[in-house]
Scaffold this motif. Structure first.
Motif, PDB file in Angstrom:
ATOM      1  N   ALA A 194       0.963  -1.302   0.018  1.00 16.96           N
ATOM      2  CA  ALA A 194      -0.167   0.117  -0.125  1.00 16.96           C
ATOM      3  C   ALA A 194       0.975   1.155   0.070  1.00 16.96           C
ATOM      4  CB  ALA A 194      -0.966  -0.047   1.184  1.00 16.96           C
ATOM      5  N   GLN A 219       5.575   1.629  -4.812  1.00 19.72           N
ATOM      6  CA  GLN A 219       6.281   2.710  -5.647  1.00 19.72           C
ATOM      7  C   GLN A 219       7.636   2.236  -6.427  1.00 19.72           C
ATOM      8  OE1 GLN A 219       5.838   6.434  -3.758  1.00 19.72           O
ATOM      9  NE2 GLN A 219       3.895   5.811  -2.785  1.00 19.72           N
ATOM     10  N   MET A 262      -3.261  -3.610  -4.074  1.00 24.17           N
ATOM     11  CA  MET A 262      -3.399  -2.719  -2.912  1.00 24.17           C
ATOM     12  C   MET A 262      -4.636  -3.035  -2.177  1.00 24.17           C
ATOM     13  SD  MET A 262      -1.777   0.987  -4.541  1.00 24.17           S
ATOM     14  CE  MET A 262      -0.109   1.485  -4.068  1.00 24.17           C
ATOM     15  N   THR A 298      -6.522   2.008   0.340  1.00 20.17           N
ATOM     16  CA  THR A 298      -5.433   2.755   0.340  1.00 20.17           C
ATOM     17  C   THR A 298      -5.706   3.986   0.021  1.00 20.17           C
ATOM     18  OG1 THR A 298      -3.966   0.788  -0.579  1.00 20.17           O
ATOM     19  CG2 THR A 298      -3.167   2.838  -1.277  1.00 20.17           C
ATOM     20  N   GLN A 320      -5.965   7.615  -1.920  1.00 19.43           N
ATOM     21  CA  GLN A 320      -5.709   7.804  -3.485  1.00 19.43           C
ATOM     22  C   GLN A 320      -4.662   8.323  -3.842  1.00 19.43           C
ATOM     23  OE1 GLN A 320      -8.241   7.008  -5.830  1.00 19.43           O
ATOM     24  NE2 GLN A 320      -6.700   7.492  -7.370  1.00 19.43           N
ATOM     25  N   LYS A 367      -1.492   7.503  -2.749  1.00 28.24           N
ATOM     26  CA  LYS A 367      -0.499   6.589  -3.034  1.00 28.24           C
ATOM     27  C   LYS A 367      -0.789   5.859  -4.240  1.00 28.24           C
ATOM     28  CE  LYS A 367       0.503   6.055   1.918  1.00 28.24           C
ATOM     29  NZ  LYS A 367       0.666   4.814   3.007  1.00 28.24           N
ATOM     30  N   ILE A 368      -2.160   5.595  -4.517  1.00 27.10           N
ATOM     31  CA  ILE A 368      -2.358   5.048  -5.873  1.00 27.10           C
ATOM     32  C   ILE A 368      -1.706   5.685  -7.105  1.00 27.10           C
ATOM     33  CG2 ILE A 368      -4.131   4.223  -7.241  1.00 27.10           C
ATOM     34  CD1 ILE A 368      -5.974   3.705  -4.776  1.00 27.10           C
ATOM     35  N   ASP A 369      -2.239   6.965  -6.791  1.00 22.87           N
ATOM     36  CA  ASP A 369      -1.755   8.049  -7.957  1.00 22.87           C
ATOM     37  C   ASP A 369      -0.401   7.825  -8.119  1.00 22.87           C
ATOM     38  OD1 ASP A 369      -4.517   8.574  -8.565  1.00 22.87           O
ATOM     39  OD2 ASP A 369      -4.373  10.417  -7.353  1.00 22.87           O
ATOM     40  N   THR A 388       1.897   5.549  -7.295  1.00 18.80           N
ATOM     41  CA  THR A 388       2.300   4.305  -7.759  1.00 18.80           C
ATOM     42  C   THR A 388       2.276   4.084  -9.389  1.00 18.80           C
ATOM     43  OG1 THR A 388       1.781   3.247  -5.787  1.00 18.80           O
ATOM     44  CG2 THR A 388       2.133   1.950  -7.731  1.00 18.80           C
ATOM     45  N   ARG A 389       1.059   4.856  -9.767  1.00 16.46           N
ATOM     46  CA  ARG A 389       0.626   4.828 -11.379  1.00 16.46           C
ATOM     47  C   ARG A 389       1.640   5.652 -12.082  1.00 16.46           C
ATOM     48  NH1 ARG A 389      -4.441   5.427 -10.775  1.00 16.46           N
ATOM     49  NH2 ARG A 389      -5.085   3.447 -11.006  1.00 16.46           N
ATOM     50  N   ILE A 434      -2.771  -1.753 -11.374  1.00 17.97           N
ATOM     51  CA  ILE A 434      -3.023  -1.677 -10.062  1.00 17.97           C
ATOM     52  C   ILE A 434      -4.326  -2.205  -9.682  1.00 17.97           C
ATOM     53  CG2 ILE A 434      -3.416  -0.185  -8.056  1.00 17.97           C
ATOM     54  CD1 ILE A 434      -1.478   2.092  -9.308  1.00 17.97           C
ATOM     55  N   LEU A 444      -6.981  -2.969  -6.807  1.00 24.20           N
ATOM     56  CA  LEU A 444      -7.587  -2.807  -5.605  1.00 24.20           C
ATOM     57  C   LEU A 444      -8.117  -4.080  -5.203  1.00 24.20           C
ATOM     58  CD1 LEU A 444      -8.485   0.724  -5.824  1.00 24.20           C
ATOM     59  CD2 LEU A 444      -6.268   0.011  -5.029  1.00 24.20           C
TER      60      LEU A 444
END
Length: 408
Positions: free
Chosen positions: A74, A79, A96, A100, A102, A104-106, A108-109, A118, A120
């Motif tokens: 997460a 990353q 993830m 998680t 948003q 951190k998601i962004d 990583t992307r 990704i 979820l």
């Protein structure tokens, strides 16, 4: 040991094609505060704002054939892998938890771009991990572990290689965080007994200390996830083999609320943004202050992926730890003038930050939740004496975790 040192040095040299070494900087503020020569190894300034891309790079470059790389994370590990998938031009799937943030998601992307997907899955990490491993087995991918991997450990040792190259002499001590143990095992394997090592875990996730006491890795029944970059329920098997002879006294535990005071201090005084795990080593200086006077110490600031939406919570925790904020449940008489009488009891530096009736239907008394901030911790002792003298009935609920979950 020499073979490991040589391989870690080669890995470090190869990394320079991907990213520059992180700074190792003397910190005047901490040096004056602790009367020592304090240096910070700034892993928070890596391209992904943590050291995790080091292990990912080293492990991924050694895989000869893989249809894709898979990880469950997460945060920083996700990353790091995403960044290296883009570098090597190989596909990766990052699992993830659904919960998680948003941000951190962004990130990583952004790091992985077109090379990563990704997914979820699951409310909690254990469910996410299970799905990731099952998927990896189905597609014949390579599962990239965050710490329980010898190649990852070798990659994390590049932190030690850089410290050695950046300083004119080895430090007397290195203070570093421990979660799953990958970084700790890498540093220990590289330096051996040449440098004293102090390991720091969060109070709510002492899996390393538990393993030392039990004689082997054990799984903690409960983990406080506030220090999410180091709150691990079980130290890795591979790191354990390196770290198992560590003296118990070399392992410290940092209280989560005290870590918040360090995060704010580094942000307000130094302008350095540290995530909770990244602040562990600096925070632990408070526990060894007497031991380090006059010595040279390197603290590894392992990460700076701090979500500023957490800042109000960090400030709240820091104030509570410092004794500058408390929550009381006050039994307030239901009559005209009672609230005014209470306000008269407050001192000149006391400020009400929350006032909420919990029970308004009582005929004679009402329960009120009151949050109070002050400028000096000693002000609360004086306030409590005045409340007692005037006959107010109250309960200090500041450290009651169960009540805090419901009321605060």
């Amino acid at each position: 040991m020499q073979a490991f040192r040589s391989s870690a040095q080669r890995a470090t040299q190869d990394m320079r094609v991907v990213f520059p070494q992180t700074p190792c900087q003397r910190n005047d503020h901490l040096s004056a505060l602790f009367r020592a020569d304090i240096w910070l190894k700034r892993e928070d300034l890596s391209p992904v704002r943590s050291y995790k891309l080091r292990g990912a790079f080293n492990a991924m470059r050694k895989v000869e054939q893989a249809s894709m790389f898979v990880c469950a994370s997460a945060g920083n590990h996700a990353q790091g892998m995403a960044y290296m998938c883009r570098h090597f031009g190989v596909p990766g799937v990052v699992f993830m938890p659904v919960t998680t943030p948003q941000q951190k998601i962004d990130k990583t992307r952004i790091f992985g771009g077109e090379f990563i997907e990704i997914r979820l899955v699951g409310d909690y990490f254990d469910a996410t991990l299970g799905e990731a491993q099952a998927f990896c087995a189905r597609v014949g991918g390579h599962f990239l572990a965050p710490f329980d991997d010898r190649d990852v450990i070798e990659g994390q040792a590049s932190v030690a290689v850089e410290i050695e190259a950046q300083m004119d002499a080895l430090p007397d001590r290195i203070v570093l965080p421990v979660g799953g143990g990958g970084l700790a095992a890498g540093i220990r394997s590289y330096f051996g007994d040449e440098v004293a090592l102090t390991f720091v875990e969060p109070e709510g996730g002492k899996s390393f200390a538990a393993a030392i006491e039990a004689g082997g890795p054990v799984t903690l029944n409960k983990v406080d996830n506030f220090v999410d970059g180091a709150a691990v329920a079980r130290i890795g098997a591979a790191p354990w083999e390196v770290l198992k002879d560590t003296p118990r006294g070399d392992i410290l535990a940092a209280p989560e609320n005290r870590i918040c005071t360090t995060i704010l201090d580094m942000l307000n005084v130094e302008g350095i943004v540290l995530e909770p795990a990244g602040a562990l080593a600096v925070d632990a200086l408070k526990d060894i202050a007497d031991e380090i006077v006059g010595t040279r110490v390197v603290c590894i600031t392992s990460g700076g992926n701090f979500d500023f939406e957490r800042l109000p919570d960090v400030k709240e925790r820091a104030q509570r730890y410092a004794g500058l904020k408390k929550y009381l449940i006050l039994r307030l008489p239901q009559r005209p003038g009672a609230l005014h009488e209470f306000l008269d009891v407050l001192g000149p530096e006391d400020d009400i930050t929350r006032f909420e009736y919990l029970k308004k239907s009582a005929r004679n008394f009402g329960s009120v939740l009151i949050g109070i901030e002050t400028k000096q911790a000693g002000n609360f002792d004086a306030l409590f004496r005045r409340l007692d003298d005037t006959g107010f009935v109250y309960r200090d609920t500041t450290d009651d975790q169960i009540l805090a979950e419901f009321l605060i």
